[in-house]
Scaffold this motif. Structure first.
Motif, PDB file in Angstrom:
ATOM      1  N   UNK A 589       0.819  -1.215   0.000  1.00  0.00           N
ATOM      2  CA  UNK A 589       0.000   0.000   0.000  1.00  0.00           C
ATOM      3  C   UNK A 589       0.857   1.270   0.000  1.00  0.00           C
ATOM      4  N   UNK A 590       2.151   1.149   0.119  1.00  0.00           N
ATOM      5  CA  UNK A 590       3.062   2.294   0.188  1.00  0.00           C
ATOM      6  C   UNK A 590       3.629   2.590  -1.210  1.00  0.00           C
ATOM      7  N   UNK A 625      -0.013   5.702   2.156  1.00  0.00           N
ATOM      8  CA  UNK A 625      -1.092   6.180   1.280  1.00  0.00           C
ATOM      9  C   UNK A 625      -1.820   7.392   1.845  1.00  0.00           C
ATOM     10  N   UNK A 626      -1.634   7.699   3.129  1.00  0.00           N
ATOM     11  CA  UNK A 626      -2.260   8.882   3.736  1.00  0.00           C
ATOM     12  C   UNK A 626      -1.264  10.037   3.860  1.00  0.00           C
ATOM     13  N   UNK A 627      -0.218   9.979   3.079  1.00  0.00           N
ATOM     14  CA  UNK A 627       0.831  10.999   3.179  1.00  0.00           C
ATOM     15  C   UNK A 627       0.283  12.404   2.909  1.00  0.00           C
ATOM     16  N   UNK A 628      -0.657  12.498   1.983  1.00  0.00           N
ATOM     17  CA  UNK A 628      -1.206  13.819   1.660  1.00  0.00           C
ATOM     18  C   UNK A 628      -2.099  14.364   2.764  1.00  0.00           C
ATOM     19  N   UNK A 629      -2.574  13.511   3.656  1.00  0.00           N
ATOM     20  CA  UNK A 629      -3.451  13.941   4.743  1.00  0.00           C
ATOM     21  C   UNK A 629      -2.673  14.320   6.004  1.00  0.00           C
ATOM     22  N   UNK A 630      -1.378  14.158   5.955  1.00  0.00           N
ATOM     23  CA  UNK A 630      -0.543  14.408   7.138  1.00  0.00           C
ATOM     24  C   UNK A 630      -0.253  15.900   7.264  1.00  0.00           C
ATOM     25  N   UNK A 666      18.085  17.772  14.462  1.00  0.00           N
ATOM     26  CA  UNK A 666      18.080  18.828  15.474  1.00  0.00           C
ATOM     27  C   UNK A 666      16.736  19.570  15.522  1.00  0.00           C
ATOM     28  N   UNK A 667      15.655  18.842  15.417  1.00  0.00           N
ATOM     29  CA  UNK A 667      14.314  19.430  15.493  1.00  0.00           C
ATOM     30  C   UNK A 667      13.347  18.446  16.158  1.00  0.00           C
ATOM     31  N   UNK A 668      12.285  18.972  16.610  1.00  0.00           N
ATOM     32  CA  UNK A 668      11.205  18.150  17.165  1.00  0.00           C
ATOM     33  C   UNK A 668      10.052  18.181  16.155  1.00  0.00           C
ATOM     34  N   UNK A 669       9.685  17.001  15.670  1.00  0.00           N
ATOM     35  CA  UNK A 669       8.624  16.927  14.646  1.00  0.00           C
ATOM     36  C   UNK A 669       7.294  16.556  15.290  1.00  0.00           C
ATOM     37  N   UNK A 670       6.236  17.231  14.832  1.00  0.00           N
ATOM     38  CA  UNK A 670       4.865  16.933  15.273  1.00  0.00           C
ATOM     39  C   UNK A 670       4.057  16.543  14.034  1.00  0.00           C
ATOM     40  N   UNK A 671       3.526  15.309  14.045  1.00  0.00           N
ATOM     41  CA  UNK A 671       2.791  14.795  12.891  1.00  0.00           C
ATOM     42  C   UNK A 671       1.340  14.543  13.308  1.00  0.00           C
ATOM     43  N   UNK A 672       0.444  15.237  12.652  1.00  0.00           N
ATOM     44  CA  UNK A 672      -0.996  15.036  12.889  1.00  0.00           C
ATOM     45  C   UNK A 672      -1.502  14.156  11.757  1.00  0.00           C
ATOM     46  N   UNK A 673      -1.875  12.907  12.102  1.00  0.00           N
ATOM     47  CA  UNK A 673      -2.228  11.906  11.086  1.00  0.00           C
ATOM     48  C   UNK A 673      -3.695  11.972  10.657  1.00  0.00           C
ATOM     49  N   UNK A 674      -4.561  12.531  11.503  1.00  0.00           N
ATOM     50  CA  UNK A 674      -5.987  12.530  11.213  1.00  0.00           C
ATOM     51  C   UNK A 674      -6.690  11.286  11.692  1.00  0.00           C
ATOM     52  N   UNK A 675      -5.949  10.339  12.287  1.00  0.00           N
ATOM     53  CA  UNK A 675      -6.550   9.118  12.839  1.00  0.00           C
ATOM     54  C   UNK A 675      -7.211   9.499  14.158  1.00  0.00           C
ATOM     55  N   UNK A 676      -8.438   9.072  14.335  1.00  0.00           N
ATOM     56  CA  UNK A 676      -9.190   9.459  15.529  1.00  0.00           C
ATOM     57  C   UNK A 676      -9.274   8.285  16.496  1.00  0.00           C
TER      58      UNK A 676
END
Length: 751
Positions: A589-590, A625-630, A666-676
């Motif tokens: 699926x990737x 496959x949800x890369x665009x929703x991230x 050297x950063x802190x990443x925040x990823x909002x996936x949209x999964x509830x």
């Protein structure tokens, strides 16, 4: 004395017959009675008194003339002050004094004695040859002064008249008649071998006179005395006479034996040949040494000139050629820049040291020089079959696991239900300052640079061609593993049971691809993972060792980089998904992305091994496959100043291809996936953890990715603030076994 040719002109005879008659007449004049010795003496014919008186008168006049000449010669040749002659008198052809005869005899005796001493070995041979000869002969003088019948010397001076009367005369000076032998050889060779007969034996005439010309105006004396050497036989009983004569006449050398002569000639020829060869060899050696000296001098001159040209040429090239600058892919860093001048920087030395660093770090054609240096330095390393070891390779003692400790390990199950987290009430203002822990522990000093560039251990390059692989030697110990386990246990204690804590100690490629002959020389990674797992309390151990071992024939680790490939991370993420209970889509699926020509960090760690550069990696990563929703935001290390961006950076290249996921550390990443599902995952990782994140986007509503090496706030407060429900330590086993990195991990907990 005139030359030989003039002499021969004065004494030419028509033939040998005339010579024989003249010689016979002479013998008649010197024998007793005027007859040859051995014949019956005939009665002399009567001679008139006047004739006898005339003879006596002529003899008296002759004697007076001779004595007068002798006195004159002595007067002219002797000094009144000394007895030594002033000038050596010239010898007359016709006259010779007794002193001259004695002096000549002494010279002959001295010469004979010298020859006898130098040829002592040949005397015995000569004696034997003389005794064996059938006709033994010696040469004795024959004259009026000797009696040749009995071989004894007797002084006789007489005058013989025509009628045979003998008159005793006073001693006279000897007159030597010298006839050259060449005369006989030229006109009659047969006459040389013949001579007059005396006492029944043929006499051989031996000429010992030098070829001198008789003066043309010289008058013949009326009567002469001659000394002629004749060869007569001598009996063996006459030994005293024979020995006496030997002193006067040098012995003739005996004829050598033909065989001995041939051997002697051969030896002489061989000695001559060897001498020539030695001389030739010495001459060649001298010429060769001379040429070598010339060549050595020429070489030294040329070598000196070439060295000077190289030195000045390199110096000029370094000044004129374009220098490297900017970011360098192979080393994953920026090159030094030329320092700015200031008085303070000049006096404190920063300016001059900066210039040195600039010229050292920006050498023209730096990459090519590194490849050359790599090929050269590889000759100095350790080589075992197809394996090259860079560094000071060391061996470790194998540690045995405590089976009782492993048996006490309990299995922890993750809580997968919904929880109310602080994330639901968290505002968008990220400037909120987290509270520091009030624990009594103190922060431990650690090195400023904890990046993977500071590689622990030696680099091992094995295989050839497309199978070439570089990996780091692992020297982890159970003691360091226990320290790591105790550190994350404290995290669990601080967070409480409301947070699922997972530990994923990621093995390196050496765990699966280490050459068999070196496996026992390094630490066993599986044992160290088990030892860490045995020390965990309330923490879920995500053991991915066996899962990766099942796929070692696949492209799960880079060959030129110390990281794993995203495919290996996928198999490890699957283990974590099973433990955490999240959705985990299949790999199909990737979207698959590739970057060719990837030469990773191990190329630099291996001193730029040329084989690694010749056969680079291909970096393959996967987009969900949800890369665009991230929705992805990046904060600084204090969790401030957010910048929205993407999860993937497709423009990454070179050594930074691995940074195609999450970019820099050297950063802190925040990823909002949209999964509830209300689950918030916080990942504390080193660079190995980056490749895991894309495979978690379907399992958590939010994901926070933090590199513990570059985290500047209190981690426990941060987890509580973002509403962490699941905490994952995704750290390479190398970092888990490095005390400084374990201290850093503990520092962010209490800082």
């Amino acid at each position: 004395m005139a030359n030989n040719k003039d002499f021969e002109k004065d004494f030419k005879l028509p033939d040998t017959k005339a010579l024989s008659e003249a010689y016979t007449e002479y013998l008649d004049s010197v024998t007793f009675g005027g007859k040859p010795i051995g014949e019956e003496k005939k009665k002399p014919e009567a001679v008139s008194t006047a004739k006898v008186d005339e003879t006596e008168k002529s003899s008296t006049v002759h004697d007076e003339i001779v004595e007068k000449i002798v006195r004159k010669n002595k007067a002219l040749s002797h000094s009144i002050w000394t007895d030594e002659p002033v000038l050596k008198p010239k010898k007359s052809v016709w006259l010779n004094t007794d002193d001259d005869n004695e002096e000549a005899l002494k010279k002959v005796e001295k010469k004979a004695e010298k020859v006898e001493n130098s040829q002592s070995v040949q005397k015995a041979q000569e004696k034997n040859a003389e005794e064996k000869a059938s006709d033994n002969e010696v040469i004795i003088p024959f004259s009026k002064e000797k009696n040749h019948i009995n071989g004894t010397k007797k002084e006789i001076s007489v005058a013989v008249s025509a009628d045979g009367t003998v008159k005793k005369l006073p001693n006279k000076k000897n007159f030597v008649l010298k006839i050259p032998d060449s005369y006989y050889r030229e006109y009659d060779a047969a006459a040389q071998d013949k001579g007059p007969v005396i006492a029944g034996k043929r006499v051989e005439i031996i000429d010992k006179r030098s070829p001198e010309k008789k003066p043309e105006n010289a008058q013949k004396p009326s009567r002469v005395e001659a000394t002629i050497n004749v060869r007569v036989p001598v009996q063996k009983e006459q030994e005293p006479v024979r020995k006496a004569e030997k002193k006067a006449e040098p012995k003739s050398e005996p004829k050598p034996d033909p065989v001995e002569k041939e051997e002697s000639d051969a030896k002489a020829e061989e000695a001559y040949r060897k001498g020539i060869e030695k001389a030739k060899k010495r001459r060649e050696e001298r010429e060769k040494a001379k040429k070598n000296n010339i060549h050595e001098l020429e070489f030294n001159v040329i070598n000196s000139v070439v060295c000077l040209l190289i030195v000045f040429g390199v110096f000029a090239a370094l000044l004129v050629m374009k220098r490297e600058s900017g970011f360098i892919q192979s080393e994953n860093r920026n090159l030094a820049t030329f320092p700015k001048f200031s008085l303070s920087s000049y006096f404190d030395g920063d300016f001059t040291s900066g210039i040195t660093e600039y010229f050292t770090d920006t050498v023209p054609n730096r990459e090519k020089l590194k490849s050359f240096c790599s090929d050269f330095t590889n000759m100095l390393g350790i080589k075992l079959n197809d394996t090259v070891i860079t560094g000071d390779f060391k061996t470790v003692e194998k540690e045995e696991l405590d089976q009782d400790k492993i048996a006490k390990t309990t299995t922890v199950t993750a809580f997968t239900g919904s929880r109310t987290t602080t994330a639901d009430t968290k505002t968008t203002d990220t400037s909120t300052t987290t509270k520091k822990s009030t624990e009594s522990e103190k922060v431990v000093d650690v090195p400023d640079n904890l990046d993977d560039g500071q590689w622990e251990g030696d680099v091992i390059v094995s295989g050839k061609g497309e199978n070439v692989r570089a990996m780091g030697a692992y020297y982890g110990t159970f003691e360091n593993g226990d320290k790591y386990a105790n550190t994350i246990n404290k995290w669990k204690a601080d967070l409480g049971d409301s947070v699922n804590v997972y530990n994923m100690s990621i093995p390196t490629s050496a765990a699966y691809y280490m050459p068999n002959n070196l496996k026992d020389a390094v630490s066993d990674q599986k044992d160290n993972i088990d030892n860490i797992a045995a020390g965990l309390n309330g923490i879920i151990n995500t053991d991915v060792y066996d899962a990766l071992a099942e796929h070692t024939k696949e492209y799960i680790y880079s060959r030129t980089d110390h990281h794993w490939q995203p495919l290996g991370a996928y198999y490890a993420a699957q283990v974590f998904a099973d433990q955490s209970g999240i959705d985990f889509p299949d790999l199909d699926t990737y979207d698959k992305w590739e970057i060719d020509g990837f030469v990773g960090t191990m190329y630099a760690y291996s001193n730029y091994n040329s084989e690694l550069k010749k056969y680079p990696d291909k970096f393959i990563y996967y987009k969900p496959d949800n890369n665009d929703d991230l929705t992805v935001k990046y904060y600084d290390t204090e969790f401030k100043n957010p910048v929205e961006s993407t999860l993937f950076f497709d423009y990454a290249e070179g050594v930074n291809c691995y940074s195609a996921i999450l970019n820099v550390d050297q950063e802190i990443a925040e990823i909002d996936t949209g999964v509830d599902n209300g689950r918030v995952l916080v990942v504390f990782k080193d660079s190995f953890g980056n490749a895991l994140i894309p495979f978690f986007t379907h399992g958590f509503s939010k994901i926070y990715v933090c590199d513990f090496r570059y985290f500047d706030i209190n981690a426990i407060d941060f987890c509580k603030e973002v509403g962490c429900t699941d905490l994952l330590f995704a750290i390479s086993l190398t970092s888990c076994s490095t005390p400084s990195k374990v201290d850093c991990l503990n520092n962010i907990r209490i800082q």
